[in-house]
Design an enzyme around this catalytic site. Structure first.
Site, PDB file in Angstrom:
ATOM      1  N   LYS A   1      59.057  86.790  51.285  1.00 40.68           N
ATOM      2  CA  LYS A   1      59.706  86.152  50.144  1.00 40.68           C
ATOM      3  C   LYS A   1      61.158  86.618  50.102  1.00 40.68           C
ATOM      4  CE  LYS A   1      59.685  85.548  45.187  1.00 40.68           C
ATOM      5  NZ  LYS A   1      58.933  85.613  43.946  1.00 40.68           N
TER       6      LYS A   1
ATOM      7  N   LYS B   1      58.573  81.991  51.724  1.00 36.50           N
ATOM      8  CA  LYS B   1      59.183  81.373  50.557  1.00 36.50           C
ATOM      9  C   LYS B   1      60.657  81.729  50.487  1.00 36.50           C
ATOM     10  CE  LYS B   1      58.950  81.642  45.593  1.00 36.50           C
ATOM     11  NZ  LYS B   1      58.502  82.387  44.467  1.00 36.50           N
TER      12      LYS B   1
HETATM   13  C1  PBG Z   1      58.439  85.364  40.576  1.00 32.54           C
HETATM   14  C2  PBG Z   1      58.356  84.034  41.215  1.00 32.54           C
HETATM   15  C3  PBG Z   1      59.452  83.222  41.481  1.00 32.54           C
HETATM   16  C4  PBG Z   1      58.966  82.051  42.036  1.00 32.54           C
HETATM   17  C5  PBG Z   1      57.576  82.169  42.120  1.00 32.54           C
HETATM   18  N1  PBG Z   1      57.216  83.430  41.614  1.00 32.54           N
HETATM   19  C6  PBG Z   1      60.891  83.423  41.159  1.00 32.54           C
HETATM   20  C7  PBG Z   1      61.548  84.662  41.494  1.00 32.54           C
HETATM   21  O1  PBG Z   1      61.138  85.407  42.387  1.00 32.54           O
HETATM   22  O2  PBG Z   1      62.542  84.944  40.827  1.00 32.54           O
HETATM   23  C8  PBG Z   1      59.840  80.903  42.434  1.00 32.54           C
HETATM   24  C9  PBG Z   1      59.198  79.583  42.602  1.00 32.54           C
HETATM   25  C10 PBG Z   1      60.148  78.439  42.664  1.00 32.54           C
HETATM   26  O3  PBG Z   1      61.383  78.591  42.674  1.00 32.54           O
HETATM   27  O4  PBG Z   1      59.636  77.326  42.708  1.00 32.54           O
HETATM   28  N2  PBG Z   1      57.596  86.339  40.911  1.00 32.54           N
END
Ligand code: PBG
Length: 354
Positions: A223, A276
């Site tokens: 991520k 991601k």
């Molecule tokens: C947070 C989380 C995020 C997303 C999913 N879980 C945002 C972040 O890490 O700030 C993002 C999903 C998206 O942008 O569609 N744990």
């Protein structure tokens, strides 16, 4: 002089080779005509290598407190925050379209937020309550819950903050409690999205110890600290109150590190590993797919969705075609599973045999 004469000769050699190839090509009959297989829709269907199906998709959904609430996320046209009653109504349509899995995210009111994310493991909190109701109404639907503190954190971070730092091990302790609360409510899988070190192992151990051996872990393994999450943070009102997430989410410049994270998560017990965002990281999806036999998921995140919606609203691109091209590219790169806000639109597009 030496340099210029050697570069001239390189150019000359290249030109000669090109000439020779051109002459040969003109003399030879064209044995292979790749266009033969592109000639008709029937042929193109026959030799298509990548096929999107609703089976591949997980639909991320936002749930909020109250009743009768249905609020469109301004930067995500077509995506709504629903109170549970209307979420259940919406799920009729989702399931009716043939979608089989959702990922649930909560909008938590400010007064329930604190630095330790206490509300995240409230056994009767918004997520456990929603999971129970959803599983009761749609027992076949896969319900995947996000495990992270940010929706519950008064700091808007994925971990407990102390002196401006995100504490790792203390946060993992809270994440474990959160995962257990979700398992107890009936979640099929938990999806830790926080990027704390060691959380997959800690959660797996705790789930097993409590008898939740069949609750799976969809690990957000690679991520990245991405600017593509902006719309999601609007949806959950969860933007960081200070700084950024670069001390826990990965540097977009790194690829080898993604494999390291994947290896750790697999060793710790992940069932599915995730990349991601998706689009700017297709190379990472491809590498991870070649690296592991586990199913690979990719999250087509909020910013990726918002960009397509915004350009389509201007009439600059054709939304349906771009959507299908984008998601097909994510699958072609190696994703077995795709989380996407387009899930309903894809299901409709596939139904109409685009
Ligand atoms: C947070 C989380 C995020 C997303 C999913 N879980 C945002 C972040 O890490 O700030 C993002 C999903 C998206 O942008 O569609 N744990």
């Amino acid at each position: 002089m030496v340099l210029s004469s050697s570069s001239t000769s390189t150019v000359e050699i290249a030109a000669a080779a090109a000439n020779q190839a051109a002459t040969q090509a003109a003399d030879l009959p064209l044995v292979h005509r790749p266009r033969r297989l592109r000639r008709t829709e029937g042929l193109r269907r026959l030799v298509r290598e990548t096929r999107l199906t609703v089976d591949d998709l997980i639909y991320p959904m936002f749930v909020m407190e109250g009743s009768g609430q249905r609020q469109e996320v301004p930067s995500m046209p077509g995506c709504f925050r629903y109170s549970l009653d209307l979420l259940l109504e919406e799920l009729q349509e989702v399931v009716g379209l043939g979608l089989g899995a959702i990922a649930l995210f909560p909008l938590i009111p400010d007064h329930q937020k604190d630095n330790a994310g206490t509300e995240s493991y409230n056994p009767t909190g918004l997520i456990p309550q929603s999971v129970r109701a959803i599983k009761q109404a749609f027992s076949q639907l896969l319900v995947i819950t996000d495990v992270a503190l940010d929706p519950y954190s008064s700091m808007g971070h994925d971990g407990i903050v102390e002196n401006g730092e995100i504490l790792n091990d203390e946060t993992v302790t809270v994440l474990v409690k959160q995962a257990l609360a979700h398992a107890e409510a009936g979640a099929d899988m938990v999806a830790p999205s926080d990027m704390m070190d060691g959380r997959i192992g800690a959660i797996r151990q705790a789930l097993d110890a409590e008898g939740w051996i069949n609750v799976g872990i969809l690990a957000y393994s690679a991520k990245y600290a991405s600017a593509y999450y902006g719309s999601f943070r609007d949806a959950l009102e969860s933007a960081p109150k200070f700084g950024d997430k670069k001390t826990y989410q990965m540097n977009p410049a790194n690829a080898a590190e993604a494999l390291k994270e994947v290896d750790l998560d697999i060793a710790e017990g992940a069932d599915i590993v995730m990349v991601k965002p998706a689009l700017a990281y297709l190379d990472i999806i491809c590498r991870i797919k070649q690296h592991t036999n586990l199913p690979v998921a990719a999250y087509n995140v909020s910013g990726e969705y918002a960009m397509v919606k915004a350009a389509a609203a201007q009439g600059w691109i054709d939304e349906k075609t771009v959507m299908l091209e984008t998601l097909t590219s994510i699958k072609r790169a190696g994703a077995d599973v795709i989380l996407t806000y387009f899930a309903k639109d894809v299901a409709r597009a596939l139904e109409s045999k685009f």
